[in-house]
Design a protein around this motif. Sequence first.
Motif: not given
Length: 434
Positions: A27-33, A388-392, A79-83
Amino acid sequence: MSLTRSVSAVLSLSALTLAASTPDQIFSPDVPLKVSNAFKALPTAIQYPQYTDTNAGNWLDFSPNTWTSGFFPATGYALNTRKQLCGATPANGLGMADWLDLGRAASNGLLTLDADHGIGHDVGFISFPFEEELLVNPQNQTAIDAVNRFATMLAARFNPTVGCTRSWDTTDPTDFQVIIDNMMNLEILFQSADLTGNATLRSIATSHANTTMKNHIRDDGSTWHVIEYNSTTGAVIKKRTAQGYADNSTWSRGQAWGIYGFANMYKRTNDTNYLSTARRLATYFLDNLPSDGIVPWDFNAPLTPPPRPADSSAATIAATGLLLLSQQETTDADKQKWIDSALQLLNNITTLAWKPSWQSLLSNGTVNWPANNFLTGIVYGDYYYIKAGNELVTMGLASCQSGNATNTTDPASQPQTSPAKSSARRLTPFMSRW
């Protein structure tokens, strides 16, 4: 956006005690960056990242006529889902882009692809962003048309004598090759059947899964990569590998595809044979990990010589497949087992492969060891890491917070755009028919 989920599949933290925490980096901000930078660096002539170089970790781009080309646009949707799940905050960096617009725009390059120009059965993978679009807007005609068209292409590769859809085309028409990866492409048939009411598509998917269950899986729960059939008799000609160590070894990414594919077949059909098969494949995967818990490229490849590389993509695919499997289980003990194992896989591979300076999220991927393509970042490995992060989060097993994320305000920590991509373009607006 509607994030429809089966209520029975959503688990709460209060019901389960997690043996391992979620890695902060997921969930780091490096992911979207990093993903935003990769979208900005897409070349003018439509191409998509597939894997990185092995030195600096810069993305290498490939023609849309490549089986992996759906994963990068689908990453925008992820990432839209994560948002939607997490909200956009300065801390998580999810507000830096309109992920839906980026995913849609990048998907345009997939609309004219067909199964006769290199992608074959992989129209299922290619369709991922269009399946994601239908979760956002079920009435989107562009996505509906794409899903139905790709499903028709896959169905045309079905041979009722063999009982499978053909994976790889061959010069000998009687040599009918099927790979374990093809379990992942069956979802497009169900998607189109849901849209059209065409029950034949479901029958093709179940026939393929049943034949794969019969011939691709060994008694110990491991899998062959490739089964060659005689197209006129349906007889098995040969069982072999193409990307693994040996014909009798178990290629880890193929095993991961199988876990996910059979768990999804159970989700789609409620046929308990698929559930038991997914469990068997998952058990083999976990029982054959080395002592350090890092997923190897092939479970049976010797440690030395040469060194046996890891495959970060196999780890993230398997972790996501285990989370899907946990959602199909009916007892807390079974749910717990697969969830804990998924978290351990994610933690282990993050410790090894998270590279802040690379354009990919993870390193240590093995694209194809026999072709000397390893120690890279891989687009599908990153996609399933995000998924995987989204599913968690969706399952109530993780928050959206990153406890020790890379300091993205430090210029030295910023992923850099490859000099070779200095002529990067802005994505063209998505088609009006979206």
